[in-house]
Motif scaffolding. Structure first.
Motif: not given
Length: 309
Positions: A140-145
Motif C-alpha cells: 500500500l505504501n508503494r502504491v501510494d508513493a
C-alpha cells in the motif's frame, strides 16, 4: 532496478489515468467514448515483465504509465497480510529449497518473518533475485508513493476467517480509508460473495467487486452489495455486459465491469467492443496499444528490451 519508487511516478501514473479512467474529471466526454477506452489494469503489476505481486511489478507498471494495479491478499500464520496469488508459496518463491520439510508450503503455515526471507523473483529470471513477497502494508505504501490506484483482491477468504476485517484494519492504518482513497483509488474484490458482503457491511462506502459471472437472473441480488461484476473474458457477450450495466449498485450508480485476464490485442478489442469498463491484463502495454497508444510515449527498458508504454 525497480526496487525504489521513481521520482515523478505519481505525475506519470495520474496523467495516464486521465486518459484511460472512465468517468474521471479529465477523461473522455461521454459514455460511448469511455467504453471505447476502458481502463487498463495491470494484473499483479506489470507481471508479463516483472515478478508478479512484487514491488518491482508495481513500480514498473507506474513507469509504463499505468495508474491501476491489481493484487492478491492472503494471511500468514501469525496474522500478517501479504501480497501473493497462490495459497502455496512454491510456484513463485524458493520456499521448497529454503524449507524442504514443510510441504505443501501454504502461506497460512508460515510466519511473516519466514516469508520475508524468500526469493520471490528468481523464478522470472536471475535479475529479479532481490524481489520479495511484500506485506500488504509495504504494498500500500508503494502504491501510494507511485500515485497509483488499487484493485485489491481478497484471495480464498474461506481459508482465512475474518480476513475482511484484517484487510480493512490495515487499509485504515495505512491511510487508505480516507475520502480520497475510498472515493477514487480503491476497489476491493473477491470470488467470495460472502466476503464482499462482509466488506460492504463493514464499510458501505467502499467500492466493491464480485469476481465471476452470475446468471442474469441473479444480478439484482448481487447489485445489493457490489458495485462491479468482474468476470473472465471467456464468459462475456455484449448482451451480458448490457445486462450488468442496466442495474444500479448499492451506491446508486450503474454497475461496472472489469474483465480478466486479457493479454492479446484481439481479445482487448473484442471485450472493448462489448462495452466493458476495464481490462485486467498481464500485458498492459499490449492492451493499451490495441486501444490506441498515447502519442509521444517513450520506451521503458525492461530486462534488456524496450517496452513502449
Amino acid at each position: 532496478m525497480f526496487a525504489r519508487p521513481v521520482a515523478a511516478l505519481a505525475t506519470t501514473a495520474l496523467g495516464f489515468s486521465a486518459l484511460f479512467l472512465p468517468g474521471s474529471a479529465a477523461g473522455t466526454e461521454d459514455a460511448t467514448a469511455r467504453h471505447r477506452d476502458p481502463v487498463v489494469i495491470a494484473h499483479r503489476g506489470a507481471s508479463a515483465y516483472a515478478p508478479e505481486n512484487t514491488l518491482a511489478a508495481i513500480d514498473l507498471a507506474a513507469r509504463m504509465g499505468f495508474a491501476w494495479v491489481e493484487n492478491d491478499v492472503q494471511r500468514t500464520r501469525d496474522g500478517e497480510l501479504v501480497v501473493v496469488h497462490d495459497d502455496s508459496l512454491a510456484r513463485t518463491t524458493d520456499v521448497e529449497e529454503r524449507f524442504p520439510g514443510r510441504a505443501p508450503w501454504k502461506v497460512k503455515d508460515f510466519t511473516a518473518a519466514e516469508i520475508a526471507t524468500l526469493d520471490a523473483g528468481s523464478w522470472r529470471g536471475p535479475e529479479w533475485a532481490w524481489a520479495r513477497v511484500p506485506t500488504l502494508k509495504e504494498y500500500l505504501n508503494r502504491v501510494d508513493a507511485n500515485g497509483q490506484k488499487l484493485l485489491l483482491e481478497i484471495k480464498k477468504p474461506v481459508l482465512y476467517p475474518g480476513i475482511e476485517q484484517d484487510t480493512l484494519r490495515v487499509l485504515g492504518e495505512e491511510g487508505w480509508l480516507d475520502r480520497a482513497h475510498v472515493g477514487h483509488r480503491l476497489v476491493v474484490q473477491s470470488f467470495g460473495a460472502d466476503s464482499i458482503k462482509a466488506v460492504h457491511a463493514l464499510r458501505p462506502d467502499i467500492t466493491t467487486g464480485f469476481l465471476g459471472t452470475p446468471a442474469v437472473a441473479d444480478l439484482p441480488a448481487f447489485a445489493a452489495f457490489t458495485d462491479q461484476i468482474n468476470p473472465s473474458h471467456t464468459s462475456l457477450s455484449a448482451e451480458y455486459v448490457a445486462a450488468v450495466h442496466a442495474l444500479k449498485g448499492p451506491h446508486g450508480r450503474p454497475l461496472r465491469m472489469n474483465t480478466w485476464t486479457v493479454d492479446d490485442a484481439e481479445g482487448a478489442v473484442r471485450v472493448a467492443g462489448f462495452g466493458v469498463d476495464g481490462i485486467i491484463t498481464n500485458n498492459p502495454d499490449v492492451v493499451r496499444d490495441a486501444m490506441g497508444r498515447a502519442p509521444g510515449a517513450a520506451g521503458v527498458s525492461v530486462a534488456g528490451r524496450t517496452v513502449v508504454p
